[in-house]
Design a protein around this motif. Structure first.
Motif, PDB file in Angstrom:
ATOM      1  N   LEU A 231       0.852  -1.179   0.000  1.00  0.00           N
ATOM      2  CA  LEU A 231       0.000   0.000   0.000  1.00  0.00           C
ATOM      3  C   LEU A 231       0.891   1.232   0.000  1.00  0.00           C
ATOM      4  N   SER A 233       0.739   5.650   0.126  1.00  0.00           N
ATOM      5  CA  SER A 233      -0.027   6.895   0.225  1.00  0.00           C
ATOM      6  C   SER A 233       0.921   8.067   0.033  1.00  0.00           C
ATOM      7  N   PRO A 270      -2.172  -0.360  -4.671  1.00  0.00           N
ATOM      8  CA  PRO A 270      -3.079   0.768  -4.394  1.00  0.00           C
ATOM      9  C   PRO A 270      -2.323   2.005  -3.921  1.00  0.00           C
ATOM     10  N   LEU A 272      -2.910   5.929  -2.590  1.00  0.00           N
ATOM     11  CA  LEU A 272      -3.857   6.901  -2.059  1.00  0.00           C
ATOM     12  C   LEU A 272      -3.214   8.278  -2.127  1.00  0.00           C
ATOM     13  N   TYR A 337      -6.557   6.202  -5.663  1.00  0.00           N
ATOM     14  CA  TYR A 337      -7.647   6.738  -4.846  1.00  0.00           C
ATOM     15  C   TYR A 337      -7.288   8.158  -4.398  1.00  0.00           C
ATOM     16  N   TRP A 380      -9.170   1.644  -0.216  1.00  0.00           N
ATOM     17  CA  TRP A 380      -7.722   1.542  -0.464  1.00  0.00           C
ATOM     18  C   TRP A 380      -7.164   0.253   0.134  1.00  0.00           C
TER      19      TRP A 380
END
Length: 384
Positions: A231, A233, A270, A272, A337, A380
């Motif tokens: 993940l 971000s 993913p 973000l 996202y 997410w």
């Protein structure tokens, strides 16, 4: 000064989580959050300093010890006029439901000087004692390192053998951001919002958040491209507005290039994209900002020449641009996202911005709670 034995040095290096480089000194080890190989890629001393402040970095051990003693030399950076004793360097320990903190103020510190080298003050190492209790059964223990000081780890002792905890298979989260994710203002490394969110969500955090340093640097994008991550971000925009370092014309392609670089190696991870949280002075005003010693707050600097700020960005514009970028890319990137930063910390939360820009500990904890509970975060996480 203590000196690490080679066996203990090896265990500490293997136990580090969230550090991208380790500097070996004559006395111990210094964790870094950026590879030192990229130091020549920029001339921003603040970024180098903040990369040595181990926000989000921790030592992960498996041990039956009831007591752990960590000896370290910390170095704080202070602004002129600050009382050194008022800046605590805090360490946190976590073992299951048990959390505890220890702090010290006796390490060296540098007083930053405008236009010149910092004024250095000597200090001494501190020994942080963590009374873990327990019944002699081996369990996992994490020691979270300070979020507001550079440290050199000099020794680790325990009343039972300890070994690095094996790397787990919990999702690996890499987070990029500014001082508002570095969280040097938080009372403890256990109360930075990324650390709180990671612990609540069961994520293995690597924090690439650097005070004043989130300018979409391409070398950072390449580092993130090559890191193992489940993940990702990216919390971007506030430093670009603060410093007026990009105009609208350069900001849009810079965001796309940063994303493209990560996608070269991670086409399905993913990502973000988080826009800035509330900052009243920059919601509709572009930067740059400066420190106002009289008020103890930051303020915007009016452009000296009419029209000089054409193309400069305020936070309202940045949020709109980031949302548009995600919308435009979503046609070919279903793993991208967007989260509006105002959902984490809005204008109604402004009383928890003591200097006008950075949340206090209460604000950071609120951000963590809202992050964990946000519906978009659920999407997410499921994407990962």
């Amino acid at each position: 000064m203590n000196s690490l034995s080679e066996p203990t040095r090896d265990i500490i290096v293997q136990a580090l989580r969230g550090a991208l480089d380790v500097e070996h000194t004559s006395g111990g080890v210094v964790p870094h959050r950026l590879p030192r190989s990229v130091d020549s890629y920029h001339d921003e001393e603040t970024l180098r300093i903040n990369a040595t402040q181990p926000s989000g970095v921790r030592l992960a051990f498996t041990t039956a010890a009831r007591c752990l003693t960590l000896t370290a030399l910390s170095t704080r950076r202070l602004y002129p006029g600050m009382d050194p004793a008022s800046v605590l360097v805090t360490y946190g320990a976590v073992s299951g439901d048990l959390t505890m903190e220890q702090w010290e103020t006796e390490g060296p510190y540098d007083v930053l000087q405008l236009g010149g080298p910092p004024e250095h003050h000597t200090g001494k190492p501190a020994s942080l004692i963590f009374e873990l209790g327990g019944d002699g059964t081996a369990r996992d223990v994490e020691i979270w390192l300070p979020n507001n000081a550079s440290i050199e780890i000099l020794d680790l002792k325990a009343d039972a053998p300890f070994q690095p905890t094996p790397h787990s298979d919990i999702p690996r989260w890499t987070h990029y951001g500014s001082s508002i994710s570095h969280c040097a203002e938080a009372d403890s490394p256990l109360s930075t919002w990324p650390a709180v969110a990671a612990r609540k969500l069961g994520l293995n955090l690597t924090s690439m958040a650097f005070g004043g340093g989130a300018h979409l640097d391409h070398f950072v994008a390449r580092i993130m491209r090559d890191l193992e991550a489940d993940l990702i971000s990216l919390k971007v925009g506030i430093n670009i507005a603060n410093g007026d370092t990009m105009k609208r014309r350069t900001f849009i392609p810079a965001v796309h290039a940063f994303l493209d670089t990560i996608r070269e190696a991670k086409p399905e991870v993913p990502i973000l994209l988080i826009s800035p949280i509330a900052c009243p002075m920059q919601e509709t005003n572009p930067g740059p900002i400066t420190w106002d010693a009289r008020s103890g707050k930051l303020r915007t600097v009016p452009p000296p020449v009419t029209g000089q700020n054409i193309g400069s960005l305020n936070l309202t514009e940045i949020r709109l641009l980031l949302a548009e970028i995600v919308t435009s890319r979503s046609a070919t990137d279903s793993a991208l996202y967007y989260l509006n930063g105002l959902e984490l910390f809005g204008l109604n939360d402004a009383p928890d911005l003591p200097d006008g820009l950075h949340p206090n500990t209460a604000g950071y904890l609120r951000m963590a709670d809202r992050f964990v509970g946000n519906e978009r975060i659920g999407e997410w996480l499921r994407g990962g």
